[in-house]
Design a protein around this motif. Structure first.
Motif, PDB file in Angstrom:
ATOM      1  N   PHE A  28       0.977  -1.283   0.168  1.00  6.15           N
ATOM      2  CA  PHE A  28       0.059   0.184  -0.043  1.00  6.15           C
ATOM      3  C   PHE A  28       0.857   1.223  -0.136  1.00  6.15           C
ATOM      4  O   PHE A  28       0.678   2.060  -0.736  1.00  6.15           O
ATOM      5  CB  PHE A  28      -1.048   0.021   1.326  1.00  6.15           C
ATOM      6  CG  PHE A  28      -1.708   1.399   1.389  1.00  6.15           C
ATOM      7  CD1 PHE A  28      -2.758   1.506   0.401  1.00  6.15           C
ATOM      8  CD2 PHE A  28      -1.399   2.090   2.225  1.00  6.15           C
ATOM      9  CE1 PHE A  28      -3.527   2.881   0.582  1.00  6.15           C
ATOM     10  CE2 PHE A  28      -2.085   3.380   2.361  1.00  6.15           C
ATOM     11  CZ  PHE A  28      -3.285   3.638   1.730  1.00  6.15           C
ATOM     12  N   ARG A  29       1.906   1.390   0.942  1.00  9.51           N
ATOM     13  CA  ARG A  29       2.788   2.507   0.913  1.00  9.51           C
ATOM     14  C   ARG A  29       3.528   2.556  -0.482  1.00  9.51           C
ATOM     15  O   ARG A  29       3.461   3.575  -0.914  1.00  9.51           O
ATOM     16  CB  ARG A  29       3.774   2.338   1.929  1.00  9.51           C
ATOM     17  CG  ARG A  29       3.293   2.243   3.388  1.00  9.51           C
ATOM     18  CD  ARG A  29       4.696   2.259   4.182  1.00  9.51           C
ATOM     19  NE  ARG A  29       4.182   2.052   5.580  1.00  9.51           N
ATOM     20  CZ  ARG A  29       4.902   1.617   6.520  1.00  9.51           C
ATOM     21  NH1 ARG A  29       6.025   1.089   6.236  1.00  9.51           N
ATOM     22  NH2 ARG A  29       4.492   1.542   7.920  1.00  9.51           N
ATOM     23  N   ARG A  30       3.917   1.742  -0.854  1.00  7.15           N
ATOM     24  CA  ARG A  30       4.579   1.820  -2.440  1.00  7.15           C
ATOM     25  C   ARG A  30       3.577   2.287  -3.363  1.00  7.15           C
ATOM     26  O   ARG A  30       3.843   3.103  -4.149  1.00  7.15           O
ATOM     27  CB  ARG A  30       5.248   0.379  -2.984  1.00  7.15           C
ATOM     28  CG  ARG A  30       6.528   0.075  -2.090  1.00  7.15           C
ATOM     29  CD  ARG A  30       7.109  -1.282  -2.897  1.00  7.15           C
ATOM     30  NE  ARG A  30       6.372  -2.270  -2.739  1.00  7.15           N
ATOM     31  CZ  ARG A  30       6.318  -3.105  -1.817  1.00  7.15           C
ATOM     32  NH1 ARG A  30       7.046  -3.194  -0.767  1.00  7.15           N
ATOM     33  NH2 ARG A  30       5.412  -4.278  -1.972  1.00  7.15           N
ATOM     34  N   LYS A  31       2.360   1.913  -3.401  1.00  2.74           N
ATOM     35  CA  LYS A  31       1.336   2.283  -4.343  1.00  2.74           C
ATOM     36  C   LYS A  31       1.080   3.694  -4.078  1.00  2.74           C
ATOM     37  O   LYS A  31       1.029   4.543  -4.988  1.00  2.74           O
ATOM     38  CB  LYS A  31       0.014   1.367  -4.179  1.00  2.74           C
ATOM     39  CG  LYS A  31      -1.072   1.791  -5.130  1.00  2.74           C
ATOM     40  CD  LYS A  31      -2.334   0.881  -4.783  1.00  2.74           C
ATOM     41  CE  LYS A  31      -3.528   1.465  -5.646  1.00  2.74           C
ATOM     42  NZ  LYS A  31      -4.807   0.689  -5.236  1.00  2.74           N
ATOM     43  N   VAL A  32       0.960   4.021  -2.704  1.00  9.71           N
ATOM     44  CA  VAL A  32       0.951   5.447  -2.599  1.00  9.71           C
ATOM     45  C   VAL A  32       1.879   6.442  -3.034  1.00  9.71           C
ATOM     46  O   VAL A  32       1.453   7.507  -3.729  1.00  9.71           O
ATOM     47  CB  VAL A  32       0.281   5.725  -1.013  1.00  9.71           C
ATOM     48  CG1 VAL A  32       0.537   7.225  -0.580  1.00  9.71           C
ATOM     49  CG2 VAL A  32      -0.843   5.019  -0.875  1.00  9.71           C
ATOM     50  N   VAL A  33       3.046   6.372  -2.527  1.00  4.31           N
ATOM     51  CA  VAL A  33       4.393   6.954  -3.188  1.00  4.31           C
ATOM     52  C   VAL A  33       4.353   7.138  -4.639  1.00  4.31           C
ATOM     53  O   VAL A  33       4.576   8.086  -5.152  1.00  4.31           O
ATOM     54  CB  VAL A  33       5.443   6.429  -2.380  1.00  4.31           C
ATOM     55  CG1 VAL A  33       6.711   7.149  -3.030  1.00  4.31           C
ATOM     56  CG2 VAL A  33       5.413   6.583  -0.917  1.00  4.31           C
ATOM     57  N   ALA A  34       4.048   6.022  -5.329  1.00  7.83           N
ATOM     58  CA  ALA A  34       4.107   5.888  -6.732  1.00  7.83           C
ATOM     59  C   ALA A  34       3.208   6.604  -7.495  1.00  7.83           C
ATOM     60  O   ALA A  34       3.385   7.461  -8.332  1.00  7.83           O
ATOM     61  CB  ALA A  34       4.052   4.409  -7.375  1.00  7.83           C
ATOM     62  N   ALA A  36       1.544   9.310  -5.935  1.00  9.18           N
ATOM     63  CA  ALA A  36       1.638  10.654  -5.572  1.00  9.18           C
ATOM     64  C   ALA A  36       2.873  11.377  -6.502  1.00  9.18           C
ATOM     65  O   ALA A  36       3.039  12.538  -6.773  1.00  9.18           O
ATOM     66  CB  ALA A  36       1.947  10.876  -4.002  1.00  9.18           C
ATOM     67  N   SER A  37       3.916  10.655  -6.780  1.00  9.14           N
ATOM     68  CA  SER A  37       5.103  11.208  -7.602  1.00  9.14           C
ATOM     69  C   SER A  37       5.049  10.639  -8.973  1.00  9.14           C
ATOM     70  O   SER A  37       6.124  10.865  -9.799  1.00  9.14           O
ATOM     71  CB  SER A  37       6.362  10.600  -6.879  1.00  9.14           C
ATOM     72  OG  SER A  37       6.434   9.109  -6.976  1.00  9.14           O
ATOM     73  N   GLY A  42      12.256  12.063 -12.959  1.00  6.81           N
ATOM     74  CA  GLY A  42      13.256  10.939 -12.601  1.00  6.81           C
ATOM     75  C   GLY A  42      14.130  11.884 -11.654  1.00  6.81           C
ATOM     76  O   GLY A  42      14.365  11.216 -10.587  1.00  6.81           O
ATOM     77  N   ALA A  43      14.650  12.914 -11.852  1.00  9.93           N
ATOM     78  CA  ALA A  43      15.363  13.462 -10.969  1.00  9.93           C
ATOM     79  C   ALA A  43      14.708  14.059  -9.736  1.00  9.93           C
ATOM     80  O   ALA A  43      15.541  13.795  -8.431  1.00  9.93           O
ATOM     81  CB  ALA A  43      16.031  14.617 -11.448  1.00  9.93           C
ATOM     82  N   GLY A  44      13.316  14.115  -9.828  1.00 13.75           N
ATOM     83  CA  GLY A  44      12.580  14.575  -8.547  1.00 13.75           C
ATOM     84  C   GLY A  44      12.426  13.167  -7.756  1.00 13.75           C
ATOM     85  O   GLY A  44      12.652  13.294  -6.292  1.00 13.75           O
ATOM     86  N   ARG A  45      12.301  12.159  -8.459  1.00 13.63           N
ATOM     87  CA  ARG A  45      11.908  10.745  -7.724  1.00 13.63           C
ATOM     88  C   ARG A  45      13.468  10.613  -6.974  1.00 13.63           C
ATOM     89  O   ARG A  45      13.331  10.099  -5.845  1.00 13.63           O
ATOM     90  CB  ARG A  45      11.419   9.831  -8.495  1.00 13.63           C
ATOM     91  CG  ARG A  45      10.085  10.011  -8.733  1.00 13.63           C
ATOM     92  CD  ARG A  45       9.379   8.663  -9.443  1.00 13.63           C
ATOM     93  NE  ARG A  45       9.981   8.675 -10.708  1.00 13.63           N
ATOM     94  CZ  ARG A  45       9.558   9.022 -11.908  1.00 13.63           C
ATOM     95  NH1 ARG A  45       8.614  10.011 -11.823  1.00 13.63           N
ATOM     96  NH2 ARG A  45      10.129   8.488 -12.949  1.00 13.63           N
TER      97      ARG A  45
END
Length: 71
Positions: A28-34, A36-37, A42-45
């Motif tokens: 769930f955390r990975r899904k939310v971060v993905a 949101a970003s 790529g530089a921002g991530r």
């Protein structure tokens, strides 16, 4: 810091169901971060990943290392 040889300690171990819940939380955390970003460059991530890594390392330095099984 707790003495790891102290007989009063009670190590805990995740039950299989707990491992399943932990895996679901992490997914769930990975899904939310993905999500949101997703519109970030790529530089921002990469900057976020660098800063989060630095933050976790610095928090660990302040709080001390984790102890026990699974840490």
């Amino acid at each position: 810091m707790a003495d790891q040889d102290d007989g009063r300690r009670s190590p805990l171990e995740l039950a299989p169901e707990g491992g399943d819940v932990l895996a679901a939380i992490r997914a769930f955390r990975r899904k939310v971060v993905a999500g949101a970003s997703a519109h970030w460059s790529g530089a921002g991530r990469a900057a976020l990943a660098d800063l989060l890594t630095r933050f976790v390392r610095d928090v660990a330095a302040v709080t001390g290392p984790p102890h026990g099984p699974g840490s």
